[in-house]
Write a protein that holds these residues in place. Structure first.
Motif, PDB file in Angstrom:
ATOM      1  N   LEU A  63     -74.211  44.507 -37.726  1.00 30.93           N
ATOM      2  CA  LEU A  63     -72.829  44.217 -38.118  1.00 30.93           C
ATOM      3  C   LEU A  63     -72.097  43.484 -36.999  1.00 30.93           C
ATOM      4  CD1 LEU A  63     -71.866  47.545 -39.923  1.00 30.93           C
ATOM      5  CD2 LEU A  63     -72.038  45.271 -40.975  1.00 30.93           C
ATOM      6  N   LEU A  64     -72.300  43.916 -35.761  1.00 37.41           N
ATOM      7  CA  LEU A  64     -71.682  43.240 -34.620  1.00 37.41           C
ATOM      8  C   LEU A  64     -72.155  41.790 -34.535  1.00 37.41           C
ATOM      9  CD1 LEU A  64     -70.009  43.088 -32.030  1.00 37.41           C
ATOM     10  CD2 LEU A  64     -71.935  44.150 -30.823  1.00 37.41           C
ATOM     11  N   ALA A  65     -73.444  41.576 -34.682  1.00 37.52           N
ATOM     12  CA  ALA A  65     -73.984  40.210 -34.635  1.00 37.52           C
ATOM     13  C   ALA A  65     -73.373  39.346 -35.740  1.00 37.52           C
ATOM     14  CB  ALA A  65     -75.506  40.236 -34.748  1.00 37.52           C
ATOM     15  N   GLN A 120     -75.351  55.947 -24.388  1.00 35.25           N
ATOM     16  CA  GLN A 120     -75.344  54.950 -23.306  1.00 35.25           C
ATOM     17  C   GLN A 120     -76.271  53.782 -23.612  1.00 35.25           C
ATOM     18  OE1 GLN A 120     -73.222  54.910 -20.612  1.00 35.25           O
ATOM     19  NE2 GLN A 120     -74.004  52.825 -20.468  1.00 35.25           N
ATOM     20  N   ARG A 121     -77.392  54.044 -24.255  1.00 40.50           N
ATOM     21  CA  ARG A 121     -78.296  52.957 -24.614  1.00 40.50           C
ATOM     22  C   ARG A 121     -77.597  51.978 -25.552  1.00 40.50           C
ATOM     23  NH1 ARG A 121     -80.538  50.379 -28.228  1.00 40.50           N
ATOM     24  NH2 ARG A 121     -79.725  51.722 -29.853  1.00 40.50           N
ATOM     25  N   PHE A 122     -76.860  52.527 -26.512  1.00 37.81           N
ATOM     26  CA  PHE A 122     -76.122  51.657 -27.427  1.00 37.81           C
ATOM     27  C   PHE A 122     -75.016  50.908 -26.682  1.00 37.81           C
ATOM     28  CE2 PHE A 122     -72.789  50.460 -30.314  1.00 37.81           C
ATOM     29  CZ  PHE A 122     -73.517  49.796 -31.287  1.00 37.81           C
ATOM     30  N   ALA A 123     -74.311  51.595 -25.789  1.00 37.29           N
ATOM     31  CA  ALA A 123     -73.254  50.952 -25.000  1.00 37.29           C
ATOM     32  C   ALA A 123     -73.826  49.781 -24.207  1.00 37.29           C
ATOM     33  CB  ALA A 123     -72.596  51.963 -24.068  1.00 37.29           C
ATOM     34  N   ASP A 124     -74.990  49.978 -23.600  1.00 40.28           N
ATOM     35  CA  ASP A 124     -75.631  48.909 -22.835  1.00 40.28           C
ATOM     36  C   ASP A 124     -76.028  47.751 -23.749  1.00 40.28           C
ATOM     37  OD1 ASP A 124     -75.339  50.498 -20.587  1.00 40.28           O
ATOM     38  OD2 ASP A 124     -77.427  51.184 -20.584  1.00 40.28           O
ATOM     39  N   ARG A 125     -76.556  48.074 -24.914  1.00 37.84           N
ATOM     40  CA  ARG A 125     -76.981  47.039 -25.866  1.00 37.84           C
ATOM     41  C   ARG A 125     -75.768  46.245 -26.379  1.00 37.84           C
ATOM     42  NH1 ARG A 125     -79.426  42.964 -27.358  1.00 37.84           N
ATOM     43  NH2 ARG A 125     -79.862  42.742 -29.561  1.00 37.84           N
ATOM     44  N   ALA A 126     -74.687  46.942 -26.690  1.00 41.98           N
ATOM     45  CA  ALA A 126     -73.481  46.257 -27.162  1.00 41.98           C
ATOM     46  C   ALA A 126     -72.941  45.334 -26.075  1.00 41.98           C
ATOM     47  CB  ALA A 126     -72.426  47.271 -27.594  1.00 41.98           C
ATOM     48  N   ALA A 127     -72.944  45.797 -24.828  1.00 47.07           N
ATOM     49  CA  ALA A 127     -72.480  44.960 -23.712  1.00 47.07           C
ATOM     50  C   ALA A 127     -73.356  43.717 -23.578  1.00 47.07           C
ATOM     51  CB  ALA A 127     -72.473  45.760 -22.417  1.00 47.07           C
ATOM     52  N   LEU A 130     -72.422  41.291 -26.290  1.00 41.05           N
ATOM     53  CA  LEU A 130     -71.102  40.692 -26.057  1.00 41.05           C
ATOM     54  C   LEU A 130     -71.028  39.819 -24.811  1.00 41.05           C
ATOM     55  CD1 LEU A 130     -68.964  43.796 -27.023  1.00 41.05           C
ATOM     56  CD2 LEU A 130     -69.096  41.637 -28.284  1.00 41.05           C
ATOM     57  N   GLU A 131     -72.033  39.896 -23.949  1.00 38.86           N
ATOM     58  CA  GLU A 131     -72.009  39.166 -22.682  1.00 38.86           C
ATOM     59  C   GLU A 131     -71.786  37.657 -22.841  1.00 38.86           C
ATOM     60  OE1 GLU A 131     -74.652  38.572 -18.653  1.00 38.86           O
ATOM     61  OE2 GLU A 131     -75.064  40.287 -19.944  1.00 38.86           O
ATOM     62  N   PRO A 132     -72.423  36.989 -23.800  1.00 41.67           N
ATOM     63  CA  PRO A 132     -72.157  35.547 -23.944  1.00 41.67           C
ATOM     64  C   PRO A 132     -70.688  35.239 -24.235  1.00 41.67           C
ATOM     65  CG  PRO A 132     -74.155  36.139 -25.118  1.00 41.67           C
ATOM     66  CD  PRO A 132     -73.516  37.429 -24.682  1.00 41.67           C
ATOM     67  N   ASP A 133     -70.011  36.123 -24.977  1.00 44.46           N
ATOM     68  CA  ASP A 133     -68.596  35.891 -25.252  1.00 44.46           C
ATOM     69  C   ASP A 133     -67.757  36.028 -23.985  1.00 44.46           C
ATOM     70  OD1 ASP A 133     -69.082  35.343 -27.866  1.00 44.46           O
ATOM     71  OD2 ASP A 133     -68.302  37.217 -28.664  1.00 44.46           O
ATOM     72  N   THR A 155     -60.161  40.806 -21.628  1.00 45.21           N
ATOM     73  CA  THR A 155     -60.787  41.428 -22.791  1.00 45.21           C
ATOM     74  C   THR A 155     -60.387  42.895 -22.889  1.00 45.21           C
ATOM     75  OG1 THR A 155     -62.637  39.883 -22.647  1.00 45.21           O
ATOM     76  CG2 THR A 155     -63.010  41.892 -23.896  1.00 45.21           C
ATOM     77  N   GLY A 156     -60.443  43.597 -21.761  1.00 43.69           N
ATOM     78  CA  GLY A 156     -60.075  45.009 -21.756  1.00 43.69           C
ATOM     79  C   GLY A 156     -58.623  45.223 -22.146  1.00 43.69           C
ATOM     80  N   LEU A 157     -57.740  44.400 -21.611  1.00 46.10           N
ATOM     81  CA  LEU A 157     -56.322  44.494 -21.943  1.00 46.10           C
ATOM     82  C   LEU A 157     -56.112  44.342 -23.446  1.00 46.10           C
ATOM     83  CD1 LEU A 157     -53.210  44.394 -21.293  1.00 46.10           C
ATOM     84  CD2 LEU A 157     -53.529  41.914 -21.023  1.00 46.10           C
TER      85      LEU A 157
END
Length: 195
Positions: A63-65, A120-127, A130-133, A155-157
């Motif tokens: 879904l994120l992709a 945490q594995r999912f958090a790392d995968r999501a990051a 999102l890294e290219p963005d 982004t955080g803000l």
């Protein structure tokens, strides 16, 4: 053409599972759902889920992709897009785009946040996804001292403010319209990076 029909049915099932997941996320949240909740909502067998996804986390990644692909297409097709964050209008265009994106896809974005909090594995995968963005945004900030760090801060803000306004519905933010929010965030970012 049996292969084409099979592929079309598989694509239809995958789309139905994704759409059902979004509806279930909206009602129950991500953490409380079971795969059988998704398959029942989609009118599909539990086994059909595993023909497409190994877990609800993998479905959430898909879904994120999809969201990122749709967002990228929208950005590339809009001639108002400018990468010059030295210009307030370019910043505002991006903030407005983010705000509209968050509002439209809030259910999935909440699910992503919930999943990342407990896995945490999912958090790392999501990051990673999102890294290219983040790097793309950093490219708009080449005139700043630390483009990547600045991109992460912006982004955080924006994400945290959207969460406070659109998810938590904090009472002190109730009077703010979308235009108020977009103008405020634009001003904060513009002053922060351009002085």
């Amino acid at each position: 053409m049996p292969g084409t029909t099979r592929k079309a049915r598989a694509a239809e099932t995958e789309a139905a599972l994704k759409a059902a997941a979004v509806r279930v996320f909206g009602r129950q949240g991500y953490l409380n759902l079971k795969i059988t909740d998704i398959t029942a909502e989609a009118g599909r067998s539990a086994g059909s889920f595993y023909n497409h996804f190994t877990s609800k986390e993998e479905l959430l990644e898909a879904l994120l992709a999809d969201l990122l692909e749709a967002g990228d297409s929208a950005v590339l097709s809009d001639e108002r897009h400018s990468s010059d964050f030295g210009e307030r209008d370019a910043i505002r265009w991006h903030v407005a785009g983010f705000w509209d994106f968050f509002r439209a896809h809030r259910v999935v974005l909440i699910a992503l946040r919930q999943a990342a909090l407990v896995d945490q594995r999912f958090a790392d995968r999501a990051a990673e996804i999102l890294e290219p963005d983040v790097h793309h945004l950093a490219g708009h900030l080449a005139h700043t001292e630390r483009p990547e760090a600045t991109a992460i801060a912006i982004t955080g803000l924006c994400q945290q403010f959207a969460y406070a306004k659109l998810v938590e519905e904090q009472p002190m933010l109730a009077a703010l319209t979308d235009e108020d929010v977009i103008d405020m965030l634009t001003g904060l970012i513009d002053r922060g990076i351009n002085g």
